[in-house]
Scaffold this motif. Structure first.
Motif, PDB file in Angstrom:
ATOM      1  N   TYR A 166      -4.559  25.986  21.513  1.00  0.00           N
ATOM      2  CA  TYR A 166      -3.443  26.461  22.322  1.00  0.00           C
ATOM      3  C   TYR A 166      -3.974  26.989  23.657  1.00  0.00           C
ATOM      4  O   TYR A 166      -4.894  27.814  23.680  1.00  0.00           O
ATOM      5  N   PHE A 167      -3.375  26.533  24.761  1.00  0.00           N
ATOM      6  CA  PHE A 167      -3.814  26.955  26.088  1.00  0.00           C
ATOM      7  C   PHE A 167      -2.893  28.060  26.587  1.00  0.00           C
ATOM      8  O   PHE A 167      -1.683  27.863  26.721  1.00  0.00           O
ATOM      9  N   ASP A 168      -3.466  29.238  26.851  1.00  0.00           N
ATOM     10  CA  ASP A 168      -2.674  30.394  27.261  1.00  0.00           C
ATOM     11  C   ASP A 168      -2.561  30.542  28.771  1.00  0.00           C
ATOM     12  O   ASP A 168      -2.012  31.529  29.271  1.00  0.00           O
ATOM     13  N   GLY A 169      -3.079  29.571  29.514  1.00  0.00           N
ATOM     14  CA  GLY A 169      -3.071  29.629  30.969  1.00  0.00           C
ATOM     15  C   GLY A 169      -4.444  29.875  31.540  1.00  0.00           C
ATOM     16  O   GLY A 169      -4.717  29.533  32.689  1.00  0.00           O
ATOM     17  N   ASP A 170      -5.338  30.452  30.721  1.00  0.00           N
ATOM     18  CA  ASP A 170      -6.707  30.723  31.151  1.00  0.00           C
ATOM     19  C   ASP A 170      -7.746  30.018  30.285  1.00  0.00           C
ATOM     20  O   ASP A 170      -8.747  29.519  30.788  1.00  0.00           O
ATOM     21  N   SER A 171      -7.510  29.990  29.004  1.00  0.00           N
ATOM     22  CA  SER A 171      -8.487  29.393  28.097  1.00  0.00           C
ATOM     23  C   SER A 171      -7.786  28.859  26.852  1.00  0.00           C
ATOM     24  O   SER A 171      -6.616  29.146  26.595  1.00  0.00           O
ATOM     25  N   TRP A 172      -8.542  28.082  26.073  1.00  0.00           N
ATOM     26  CA  TRP A 172      -8.024  27.511  24.837  1.00  0.00           C
ATOM     27  C   TRP A 172      -8.266  28.478  23.680  1.00  0.00           C
ATOM     28  O   TRP A 172      -9.350  29.028  23.537  1.00  0.00           O
ATOM     29  N   GLN A 173      -7.236  28.647  22.847  1.00  0.00           N
ATOM     30  CA  GLN A 173      -7.302  29.526  21.678  1.00  0.00           C
ATOM     31  C   GLN A 173      -7.248  28.694  20.398  1.00  0.00           C
ATOM     32  O   GLN A 173      -6.584  27.660  20.345  1.00  0.00           O
ATOM     33  N   GLU A 174      -7.933  29.184  19.358  1.00  0.00           N
ATOM     34  CA  GLU A 174      -7.968  28.469  18.085  1.00  0.00           C
ATOM     35  C   GLU A 174      -6.751  28.764  17.217  1.00  0.00           C
ATOM     36  O   GLU A 174      -6.478  28.031  16.259  1.00  0.00           O
ATOM     37  N   SER A 175      -6.020  29.829  17.513  1.00  0.00           N
ATOM     38  CA  SER A 175      -4.820  30.179  16.750  1.00  0.00           C
ATOM     39  C   SER A 175      -3.780  30.735  17.710  1.00  0.00           C
ATOM     40  O   SER A 175      -4.096  31.112  18.845  1.00  0.00           O
ATOM     41  N   ARG A 183       1.010  27.505  27.062  1.00  0.00           N
ATOM     42  CA  ARG A 183       1.228  26.626  28.204  1.00  0.00           C
ATOM     43  C   ARG A 183       1.014  25.159  27.840  1.00  0.00           C
ATOM     44  O   ARG A 183       1.612  24.273  28.435  1.00  0.00           O
ATOM     45  N   ALA A 184       0.140  24.918  26.869  1.00  0.00           N
ATOM     46  CA  ALA A 184      -0.144  23.551  26.415  1.00  0.00           C
ATOM     47  C   ALA A 184      -0.697  23.611  25.003  1.00  0.00           C
ATOM     48  O   ALA A 184      -1.194  24.643  24.548  1.00  0.00           O
ATOM     49  N   ILE A 185      -0.582  22.495  24.301  1.00  0.00           N
ATOM     50  CA  ILE A 185      -1.091  22.384  22.932  1.00  0.00           C
ATOM     51  C   ILE A 185      -1.956  21.129  22.838  1.00  0.00           C
ATOM     52  O   ILE A 185      -1.598  20.062  23.352  1.00  0.00           O
ATOM     53  N   GLU A 186      -3.083  21.267  22.162  1.00  0.00           N
ATOM     54  CA  GLU A 186      -3.981  20.134  21.913  1.00  0.00           C
ATOM     55  C   GLU A 186      -4.030  19.862  20.410  1.00  0.00           C
ATOM     56  O   GLU A 186      -4.300  20.764  19.618  1.00  0.00           O
ATOM     57  N   LEU A 187      -3.764  18.638  20.023  1.00  0.00           N
ATOM     58  CA  LEU A 187      -3.851  18.224  18.624  1.00  0.00           C
ATOM     59  C   LEU A 187      -4.971  17.203  18.502  1.00  0.00           C
ATOM     60  O   LEU A 187      -4.999  16.205  19.242  1.00  0.00           O
ATOM     61  N   ARG A 188      -5.872  17.461  17.572  1.00  0.00           N
ATOM     62  CA  ARG A 188      -7.010  16.567  17.376  1.00  0.00           C
ATOM     63  C   ARG A 188      -7.018  16.089  15.928  1.00  0.00           C
ATOM     64  O   ARG A 188      -7.055  16.889  14.995  1.00  0.00           O
ATOM     65  N   LEU A 189      -6.996  14.784  15.765  1.00  0.00           N
ATOM     66  CA  LEU A 189      -7.002  14.153  14.453  1.00  0.00           C
ATOM     67  C   LEU A 189      -8.278  13.350  14.277  1.00  0.00           C
ATOM     68  O   LEU A 189      -8.712  12.645  15.197  1.00  0.00           O
ATOM     69  N   LYS A 190      -8.862  13.454  13.101  1.00  0.00           N
ATOM     70  CA  LYS A 190     -10.006  12.625  12.761  1.00  0.00           C
ATOM     71  C   LYS A 190      -9.583  11.687  11.637  1.00  0.00           C
ATOM     72  O   LYS A 190      -9.263  12.125  10.530  1.00  0.00           O
ATOM     73  N   LEU A 191      -9.564  10.391  11.934  1.00  0.00           N
ATOM     74  CA  LEU A 191      -9.115   9.387  10.980  1.00  0.00           C
ATOM     75  C   LEU A 191     -10.321   8.617  10.434  1.00  0.00           C
ATOM     76  O   LEU A 191     -11.328   8.446  11.120  1.00  0.00           O
ATOM     77  N   GLN A 220      14.373  19.238  29.140  1.00  0.00           N
ATOM     78  CA  GLN A 220      13.791  18.572  30.279  1.00  0.00           C
ATOM     79  C   GLN A 220      13.245  19.522  31.329  1.00  0.00           C
ATOM     80  O   GLN A 220      12.911  19.107  32.420  1.00  0.00           O
ATOM     81  N   SER A 221      13.216  20.827  31.058  1.00  0.00           N
ATOM     82  CA  SER A 221      12.678  21.755  32.039  1.00  0.00           C
ATOM     83  C   SER A 221      11.167  21.654  32.070  1.00  0.00           C
ATOM     84  O   SER A 221      10.533  21.369  31.073  1.00  0.00           O
ATOM     85  N   GLY A 222      10.575  21.924  33.229  1.00  0.00           N
ATOM     86  CA  GLY A 222       9.141  21.765  33.383  1.00  0.00           C
ATOM     87  C   GLY A 222       8.424  23.089  33.368  1.00  0.00           C
ATOM     88  O   GLY A 222       9.017  24.143  33.503  1.00  0.00           O
ATOM     89  N   ASN A 223       7.100  23.032  33.256  1.00  0.00           N
ATOM     90  CA  ASN A 223       6.258  24.203  33.287  1.00  0.00           C
ATOM     91  C   ASN A 223       5.342  24.065  34.493  1.00  0.00           C
ATOM     92  O   ASN A 223       4.459  23.220  34.501  1.00  0.00           O
ATOM     93  N   PRO A 224       5.546  24.834  35.559  1.00  0.00           N
ATOM     94  CA  PRO A 224       4.786  24.645  36.787  1.00  0.00           C
ATOM     95  C   PRO A 224       3.286  24.728  36.538  1.00  0.00           C
ATOM     96  O   PRO A 224       2.804  25.593  35.838  1.00  0.00           O
ATOM     97  N   GLY A 225       2.566  23.809  37.169  1.00  0.00           N
ATOM     98  CA  GLY A 225       1.109  23.822  37.111  1.00  0.00           C
ATOM     99  C   GLY A 225       0.532  23.121  35.906  1.00  0.00           C
ATOM    100  O   GLY A 225      -0.671  22.989  35.796  1.00  0.00           O
ATOM    101  N   ILE A 226       1.387  22.665  34.981  1.00  0.00           N
ATOM    102  CA  ILE A 226       0.886  22.012  33.778  1.00  0.00           C
ATOM    103  C   ILE A 226       1.149  20.517  33.810  1.00  0.00           C
ATOM    104  O   ILE A 226       0.387  19.724  33.339  1.00  0.00           O
TER     105      ILE A 226
END
Length: 244
Positions: A166-175, A183-191, A220-226
């Motif tokens: 999870y991106f809080d605007g400054d760094s990525w968090q594990e929870s 601000r953003a979410i990263e999903l990583r899958l290993k197949l 449809q609203s946006g998040n500035p800077g993302i």
């Protein structure tokens, strides 16, 4: 007498036993090679169909995840046991009995034209990993009755790992467990067959109606800077990529 007999033999019709055996051997070899060619073609077609079905499964799973992530709503989450929390999204390791990361969220835009179906347009859902399968659990209402069992949908099979950041605007968090969406979410899958796949999604910021306590269903609203919703990107750059 011998010439007469030789003439009769030369004018006789039919094949000798040796000729019949040679012909049968030739036909048997032709049939064997034809079977081997046909078997190889059938095996190749079976493998091709399996690959096509697997690719279709992966594409459908990615489409479902993309729709969910781009329509996350700033709504308090009610946990399966019934307790209501101040957080609007929660995710951590082994959450919801997941074998890896688990994620609980609400999303809007669940189409229900003219309220024809006995359910809400806001969906309470969760992702979890169980027995090598990425599963989406969801309820028909964002505030289900205590003890109500969710519906389960297998999104993807042959999954070895499921990680969420999870991106809080400054760094990525594990929870994540907060009263605001990241601000953003990263999903990583290993197949097992395709290796590692990473997708990043910009989370739409709250619009004016949501800030006043209301909600919209179009998302449809946006998040500035993302970056714009629906476009893959890297956080803070407005452009994105999918890694495989």
């Amino acid at each position: 007498m011998s010439l007469f007999t030789l003439g009769r033999r030369s004018n006789s019709k039919g094949f000798t036993l040796l000729e019949v055996l040679v012909a049968m051997a030739i036909f048997a070899m032709i049939a064997l090679y034809a079977y081997r060619v046909l078997n190889q073609v059938m095996q190749a077609d079976k493998v091709s169909q399996g690959k096509s079905a697997r690719l279709a499964e992966l594409q459908q799973a990615m489409l479902t995840i993309e729709r969910d992530m781009l329509q996350l709503t700033n709504r308090q989450v009610r946990f399966p046991a019934g307790e209501k929390q101040a957080s609007v999204l929660k995710g951590q390791h082994f959450f919801l009995d997941s074998e890896d990361d688990g994620l609980l969220f609400t999303r809007r835009g669940w189409q229900n034209p003219a309220a024809m179906l006995p359910r809400s347009e806001v969906q309470l859902a969760a992702y979890r990993l169980a027995e090598g399968k990425l599963i989406k659990d969801y309820h028909f209402y964002p505030d289900p009755e205590v003890g109500a069992e969710p519906q389960s949908l297998v999104l993807l099979t042959k999954v070895e790992a499921f990680k969420v950041r999870y991106f809080d605007g400054d760094s990525w968090q594990e929870s994540w467990d907060a009263s605001e969406l990241p601000r953003a979410i990263e999903l990583r899958l290993k197949l097992k067959d395709y290796g590692e796949i990473t997708r990043r999604f910009a989370i739409p910021g709250p619009d004016k109606d949501e800030a006043k306590g209301g909600s919209k269903s179009d998302g449809q609203s946006g998040n500035p800077g993302i970056g714009l919703p629906g476009q893959p990107h890297d956080p803070g750059k407005g452009s994105g990529r999918s890694k495989t």
